[in-house]
Design a protein around this motif. Structure first.
Motif, short mmCIF file in Angstrom:
data_model
loop_
_atom_site.label_atom_id
_atom_site.label_comp_id
_atom_site.label_asym_id
_atom_site.label_seq_id
_atom_site.Cartn_x
_atom_site.Cartn_y
_atom_site.Cartn_z
N LEU A 139 50.65 52.41 -30.56
CA LEU A 139 50.17 53.69 -31.08
C LEU A 139 50.16 53.69 -32.61
CD1 LEU A 139 51.91 56.21 -28.64
CD2 LEU A 139 49.65 55.15 -28.49
N ALA A 140 51.11 52.99 -33.23
CA ALA A 140 51.13 52.89 -34.69
C ALA A 140 49.93 52.10 -35.19
CB ALA A 140 52.43 52.25 -35.16
N ALA A 141 49.57 51.04 -34.47
CA ALA A 141 48.38 50.26 -34.85
C ALA A 141 47.11 51.10 -34.70
CB ALA A 141 48.30 49.00 -33.99
N ALA A 142 47.06 51.88 -33.62
CA ALA A 142 45.92 52.79 -33.43
C ALA A 142 45.84 53.79 -34.57
CB ALA A 142 46.03 53.51 -32.08
N ASP A 143 46.98 54.28 -34.99
CA ASP A 143 47.02 55.28 -36.08
C ASP A 143 46.50 54.69 -37.39
OD1 ASP A 143 47.78 57.91 -37.08
OD2 ASP A 143 49.41 56.88 -38.12
N MET A 146 42.89 54.80 -37.20
CA MET A 146 42.45 56.19 -37.36
C MET A 146 42.41 56.59 -38.83
SD MET A 146 44.43 58.06 -34.24
CE MET A 146 44.14 57.55 -32.55
N ASP A 147 43.35 56.05 -39.61
CA ASP A 147 43.34 56.34 -41.05
C ASP A 147 42.05 55.88 -41.70
OD1 ASP A 147 45.72 57.69 -41.35
OD2 ASP A 147 46.89 55.90 -41.84
N SER A 148 41.51 54.78 -41.22
CA SER A 148 40.23 54.28 -41.75
C SER A 148 39.12 55.30 -41.51
CB SER A 148 39.87 52.95 -41.11
OG SER A 148 40.83 51.97 -41.41
N ILE A 149 39.12 55.88 -40.31
CA ILE A 149 38.10 56.88 -39.99
C ILE A 149 38.33 58.15 -40.80
CG2 ILE A 149 37.12 58.28 -38.14
CD1 ILE A 149 37.94 56.09 -36.17
N ARG A 150 39.60 58.57 -40.89
CA ARG A 150 39.91 59.79 -41.65
C ARG A 150 39.51 59.66 -43.12
NH1 ARG A 150 45.22 59.04 -39.06
NH2 ARG A 150 45.19 60.15 -37.07
N THR A 151 39.65 58.46 -43.67
CA THR A 151 39.27 58.24 -45.07
C THR A 151 37.78 58.52 -45.27
OG1 THR A 151 41.03 56.60 -45.39
CG2 THR A 151 39.18 56.55 -46.94
N ILE A 239 48.37 79.38 -29.42
CA ILE A 239 49.04 78.18 -28.91
C ILE A 239 48.38 77.00 -29.61
CG2 ILE A 239 49.66 76.82 -26.89
CD1 ILE A 239 49.16 79.36 -25.19
N VAL A 240 49.10 76.42 -30.54
CA VAL A 240 48.57 75.30 -31.32
C VAL A 240 48.98 74.01 -30.61
CG1 VAL A 240 48.68 74.08 -33.51
CG2 VAL A 240 48.66 76.57 -33.48
N CYS A 241 47.99 73.21 -30.25
CA CYS A 241 48.25 71.98 -29.52
C CYS A 241 47.90 70.78 -30.40
CB CYS A 241 47.44 71.93 -28.22
SG CYS A 241 47.82 73.28 -27.08
N TYR A 242 48.85 69.86 -30.50
CA TYR A 242 48.69 68.71 -31.39
C TYR A 242 48.32 67.47 -30.60
CZ TYR A 242 50.96 71.76 -34.74
OH TYR A 242 51.25 72.81 -35.56
N SER A 243 47.81 66.49 -31.29
CA SER A 243 47.54 65.19 -30.68
C SER A 243 48.83 64.39 -30.65
CB SER A 243 46.49 64.43 -31.49
OG SER A 243 46.47 63.07 -31.12
N PRO A 244 49.11 63.64 -29.57
CA PRO A 244 50.29 62.78 -29.59
C PRO A 244 50.19 61.69 -30.66
CG PRO A 244 48.89 62.31 -27.68
CD PRO A 244 48.36 63.55 -28.31
N LEU A 245 48.98 61.45 -31.15
CA LEU A 245 48.80 60.45 -32.21
C LEU A 245 49.01 61.04 -33.60
CD1 LEU A 245 45.71 58.76 -30.61
CD2 LEU A 245 48.05 57.90 -30.64
N LEU A 246 49.05 62.36 -33.70
CA LEU A 246 49.31 63.04 -34.97
C LEU A 246 50.11 64.31 -34.68
CD1 LEU A 246 48.47 62.35 -37.90
CD2 LEU A 246 46.69 64.09 -37.70
N PRO A 247 51.36 64.13 -34.18
CA PRO A 247 52.11 65.27 -33.64
C PRO A 247 52.55 66.30 -34.66
CG PRO A 247 53.48 63.29 -33.71
CD PRO A 247 52.08 62.86 -34.04
#
Length: 350
Positions: A139-143, A146-151, A239-247
């Protein structure tokens, strides 16, 4: 009415928990303590089903390590919740006898009889725990990807478009109600041994209108964060629901029962198959060339998520072994007596 959520989930930082949200929801919390296979989940499911059979709303909290098992049951009309407070989702009463109390399921083990099996149980527990660092690494590698996409999608032009859309949605879907605003935190999605799970029935169960945001490039969280701000300013229950990848980041889903509106984001890995009032394609905000450039990241993220699932599946197999080793030493007759007594205390009848 039945709703289903997670309060804890595997994340790039390890186990992520929103169990503390329950401490601020005005509930009488009954914190269940006990190890594997002692009947906690069955107890909570029986209480929930008893409430539903009497026409009460029930919110079930699933276990992300075993979605067929429960970590909690909430009875909003009674202001009562029963929650598994054992590791990794530890909850401790700040004042026993106040609005939090223990329910000790550890008392149902025959510890003396279990003693000869203790070494085997401990070894299975160690093997189970050894799978979770692999889950976190995937999951950390996936994150990181994801940072590349967020950038790429952090450009001001995308912020302006998502902010404008949030204002438009708020004007059409969120009317002021003049009440005291309230927010609770949950997960609607989780990485589990049974795959990438999405509680897709919950939004429509709580809200008449479900707005679905197609979002593979992480544009929805900023839009939803703004919608949350506007909803709070209008006095709504959210009800705010978060992603398990960005909790601990911005929301991935936003349910507003007092506005009868839910805003749900879906991705290639977490598709939404429930009913929808409106669908909005946020992906089309990006030009085709940008989407093509980011496709590799998206596909690799999917592979990493499913690798995490495989490790969780092995952890679940080991956990099932632990339960089998513990079952013979649990006094299930005593568990049933407690369950019947609890149902009687809550509802005045069996």
């Amino acid at each position: 009415m039945e709703s289903v959520f997670y309060l804890g989930a595997c994340s790039p930082q390890g186990f992520a928990s929103h169990y503390d949200s329950l401490l601020h929801e005005g509930l009488q919390l009954n914190v269940i303590k006990g190890g594997s296979g002692c009947g906690k989940s069955t107890f909570m499911r029986t209480v929930g089903r008893a409430a539903q059979s009497r026409g009460l709303d029930v919110s079930y909290i699933l276990c992300s390590s075993d979605p067929d098992s429960l970590d909690g049951v909430i009875l909003p009309a009674l202001g009562i919740a029963y929650v598994d407070g054992t590791a990794p989702h530890v909850l401790e009463p700040s004042l026993c006898g106040g609005n939090m109390n223990y329910v000790n399921f550890g008392a149902f083990y025959n510890r003396e009889a279990m003693s000869p099996n203790e070494a085997e149980i401990v070894e299975a527990q160690k093997a189970n725990a050894a799978q979770y660092p692999h889950v976190t690494a995937c999951l950390a590698a996936a994150d990181k990807l994801m940072d590349s996409i967020r950038t790429v999608t952090a450009a001001p032009m995308y912020d302006e478009e998502t902010a404008a859309l949030a204002e438009c949605l708020a004007l059409s879907a969120i009317k002021p109600v003049g009440q005291k605003a309230r927010t609770v935190s949950r997960f609607l999605t989780a990485v589990t041994p049974k795959g990438l799970r999405f509680c897709t029935k919950t939004p429509a169960a709580l809200c008449e209108r479900v707005y679905v945001l197609r979002d593979n490039y992480f544009l929805a969280p900023r839009l939803l964060a703004r919608l949350h701000e506007l909803s709070q300013a209008s006095g709504h229950e959210c009800i705010v629901c978060y992603s398990p990848l960005l909790p601990d980041g911005q929301p991935t889903h936003l349910l507003i029962p007092t506005a009868n509106a839910a805003f749900i984001s879906e991705t290639r890995d977490f598709p939404y198959d429930g009913p929808s009032f409106c669908r909005i394609d946020l992906d089309s905000t990006l030009p085709p060339s940008a989407r093509r450039a980011l496709d590799f990241c998206g596909k690799t993220i999917s592979s990493l998520l499913y690798q995490a699932v495989s490790h969780l599946r092995e952890a679940k197999r080991l956990h099932d072994r632990i339960e089998l080793l513990c079952h013979p030493f649990v006094d299930f007759e005593a568990v049933n007596i407690l369950t019947e007594r609890t149902v009687f205390e809550l509802f005045g009848e069996k």
